[in-house]
Motif scaffolding. Sequence first.
Motif, PDB file in Angstrom:
ATOM      1  N   TYR A   1     -18.660  -4.369 -16.887  1.00 39.95           N
ATOM      2  CA  TYR A   1     -19.204  -3.021 -17.081  1.00 39.95           C
ATOM      3  C   TYR A   1     -18.076  -2.040 -17.343  1.00 39.95           C
ATOM      4  N   MET A   2     -18.160  -1.340 -18.459  1.00 41.12           N
ATOM      5  CA  MET A   2     -17.150  -0.322 -18.800  1.00 41.12           C
ATOM      6  C   MET A   2     -17.652   1.050 -18.367  1.00 41.12           C
ATOM      7  N   SER A   3     -16.752   1.836 -17.818  1.00 45.21           N
ATOM      8  CA  SER A   3     -17.099   3.218 -17.492  1.00 45.21           C
ATOM      9  C   SER A   3     -16.537   4.126 -18.589  1.00 45.21           C
ATOM     10  N   ILE A   4     -16.935   5.408 -18.557  1.00 42.63           N
ATOM     11  CA  ILE A   4     -16.364   6.386 -19.501  1.00 42.63           C
ATOM     12  C   ILE A   4     -14.848   6.356 -19.375  1.00 42.63           C
ATOM     13  N   GLU A   5     -14.382   6.356 -18.120  1.00 38.83           N
ATOM     14  CA  GLU A   5     -12.938   6.414 -17.863  1.00 38.83           C
ATOM     15  C   GLU A   5     -12.213   5.177 -18.394  1.00 38.83           C
ATOM     16  N   ASP A   6     -12.850   3.998 -18.278  1.00 39.54           N
ATOM     17  CA  ASP A   6     -12.251   2.777 -18.834  1.00 39.54           C
ATOM     18  C   ASP A   6     -12.033   2.925 -20.338  1.00 39.54           C
ATOM     19  N   ILE A   7     -13.018   3.507 -21.003  1.00 42.82           N
ATOM     20  CA  ILE A   7     -12.967   3.632 -22.465  1.00 42.82           C
ATOM     21  C   ILE A   7     -11.875   4.610 -22.897  1.00 42.82           C
ATOM     22  N   ILE A   8     -11.827   5.789 -22.257  1.00 44.76           N
ATOM     23  CA  ILE A   8     -10.878   6.814 -22.726  1.00 44.76           C
ATOM     24  C   ILE A   8      -9.443   6.554 -22.255  1.00 44.76           C
ATOM     25  N   LEU A   9      -9.268   5.614 -21.320  1.00 38.10           N
ATOM     26  CA  LEU A   9      -7.905   5.275 -20.874  1.00 38.10           C
ATOM     27  C   LEU A   9      -7.413   3.957 -21.476  1.00 38.10           C
ATOM     28  N   GLN A  10      -8.135   3.453 -22.484  1.00 39.37           N
ATOM     29  CA  GLN A  10      -7.680   2.255 -23.195  1.00 39.37           C
ATOM     30  C   GLN A  10      -6.384   2.529 -23.953  1.00 39.37           C
ATOM     31  N   ASN A  11      -5.649   1.459 -24.252  1.00 36.48           N
ATOM     32  CA  ASN A  11      -4.431   1.572 -25.084  1.00 36.48           C
ATOM     33  C   ASN A  11      -3.501   2.664 -24.579  1.00 36.48           C
ATOM     34  N   ASP A  12      -3.387   2.750 -23.270  1.00 39.36           N
ATOM     35  CA  ASP A  12      -2.552   3.790 -22.670  1.00 39.36           C
ATOM     36  C   ASP A  12      -1.085   3.416 -22.824  1.00 39.36           C
ATOM     37  N   ASN A  13      -0.439   3.989 -23.828  1.00 39.30           N
ATOM     38  CA  ASN A  13       0.953   3.639 -24.117  1.00 39.30           C
ATOM     39  C   ASN A  13       1.952   4.492 -23.341  1.00 39.30           C
ATOM     40  N   ARG A  14       1.439   5.556 -22.690  1.00 44.58           N
ATOM     41  CA  ARG A  14       2.373   6.478 -22.047  1.00 44.58           C
ATOM     42  C   ARG A  14       2.281   6.487 -20.526  1.00 44.58           C
ATOM     43  N   GLY A  15       1.437   5.631 -19.977  1.00 44.00           N
ATOM     44  CA  GLY A  15       1.417   5.480 -18.521  1.00 44.00           C
ATOM     45  C   GLY A  15       0.559   6.479 -17.769  1.00 44.00           C
ATOM     46  N   VAL A  16      -0.277   7.237 -18.496  1.00 38.40           N
ATOM     47  CA  VAL A  16      -1.065   8.276 -17.811  1.00 38.40           C
ATOM     48  C   VAL A  16      -2.117   7.670 -16.878  1.00 38.40           C
ATOM     49  N   SER A  17      -2.546   6.441 -17.165  1.00 41.46           N
ATOM     50  CA  SER A  17      -3.583   5.840 -16.309  1.00 41.46           C
ATOM     51  C   SER A  17      -3.082   5.540 -14.894  1.00 41.46           C
ATOM     52  N   GLN A  18      -1.763   5.607 -14.702  1.00 40.30           N
ATOM     53  CA  GLN A  18      -1.227   5.474 -13.334  1.00 40.30           C
ATOM     54  C   GLN A  18      -1.770   6.577 -12.415  1.00 40.30           C
ATOM     55  N   LEU A  19      -2.196   7.688 -13.020  1.00 36.17           N
ATOM     56  CA  LEU A  19      -2.698   8.819 -12.228  1.00 36.17           C
ATOM     57  C   LEU A  19      -4.151   8.647 -11.814  1.00 36.17           C
ATOM     58  N   ARG A  20      -4.798   7.630 -12.356  1.00 37.01           N
ATOM     59  CA  ARG A  20      -6.245   7.486 -12.164  1.00 37.01           C
ATOM     60  C   ARG A  20      -6.635   7.399 -10.688  1.00 37.01           C
ATOM     61  N   LYS A  21      -5.821   6.703  -9.926  1.00 37.59           N
ATOM     62  CA  LYS A  21      -6.177   6.513  -8.506  1.00 37.59           C
ATOM     63  C   LYS A  21      -6.111   7.802  -7.696  1.00 37.59           C
ATOM     64  N   HIS A  22      -5.508   8.844  -8.273  1.00 36.91           N
ATOM     65  CA  HIS A  22      -5.423  10.124  -7.561  1.00 36.91           C
ATOM     66  C   HIS A  22      -6.591  11.056  -7.912  1.00 36.91           C
ATOM     67  N   LEU A  23      -7.487  10.576  -8.771  1.00 44.54           N
ATOM     68  CA  LEU A  23      -8.617  11.396  -9.224  1.00 44.54           C
ATOM     69  C   LEU A  23      -9.928  10.741  -8.807  1.00 44.54           C
ATOM     70  N   PRO A  24     -11.043  11.499  -8.809  1.00 50.94           N
ATOM     71  CA  PRO A  24     -12.344  10.875  -8.511  1.00 50.94           C
ATOM     72  C   PRO A  24     -12.607   9.739  -9.493  1.00 50.94           C
ATOM     73  N   GLU A  25     -13.335   8.731  -9.034  1.00 50.68           N
ATOM     74  CA  GLU A  25     -13.557   7.540  -9.854  1.00 50.68           C
ATOM     75  C   GLU A  25     -14.239   7.896 -11.173  1.00 50.68           C
TER      76      GLU A  25
END
Length: 281
Positions: free
Chosen positions: A1-25
């Motif tokens: 199951y893909m979430s909105i967040e999974d889709i928009i954080l794909q191909n993250d070449n700059r490491g921004v998805s490391q911040l995901r755990k600090h935000l609401p799911e």
Amino acid sequence: YMSIEDIILQNDNRGVSQLRKHLPENFCMETAQKLLNNGPKVIIGTGFYIYSLDAPETDGPVGVAFLAKALQTLGFDISIVSDKYGCFLFEELFDGHQIINFPITGKEESDIFATQVIVDRKPDTLISVERCGLTEDGTFLNMRGVDVGEYTARLDSLYEYGNTNNIYTIGVGDGGNEIGMGKLAREVAGYEKLPDKPCITPTDDLIIASVSNWGCYGLIYALAKITNKDLLPTEEENSNLIIRMVDQGAVDGLIPKKQYSVDGFSIEENNKILSELRNLS
């Protein structure tokens, strides 16, 4: 199951998805719900100056145009704010009175201008998308660490005013140097690949994505889902707007080059994000 967040954080070449755990799911849905529950007047800021090409980048304005159109469809009263390096991209898409050209000037004058904008427009919500924001030492640093303050209006004044005067603020960013990232400035500085000197201007809520336009697509999809309306741009509309803005003078800020792409992603790759969101429901 893909979430909105999974889709928009794909191909993250700059490491921004490391911040995901600090935000609401489900930060897109939560932000969309608050935006819908809030008043009808919204100001959206954008425009990131690309020093090497003396031009604004395609990331930000494309997403903002579609977000503004989606909110207008829902009955919101929208203004768009940028500076002389960004405003022209919106001129034929929106009425002149909807576009606010923020002067590139010092702190005091910027604060006065921002206050006047708030008094005139009475916004309920302030959104910033891919807008270079102030670092702790008062500079505006691009992703290469170059100070672009000379070419960057201090839109931070608007969001600082909003934060201290109970106006709901939302930031959308993909790198750590954008307005809104101040919400996680300490975390940004602690991660490899993300800036050591992040933007310190916070927003109440933060949407992160591999490309800021994709963050707008995620927010639009969430608004569509909650309101049960078709708000997402079509792939054709998205292609046309990217082409149009590049033809007007916007550039790919990552490469950096004047070409039909956003942050190094082709039009097809950008459209793929839209089609994946569309297929979520």
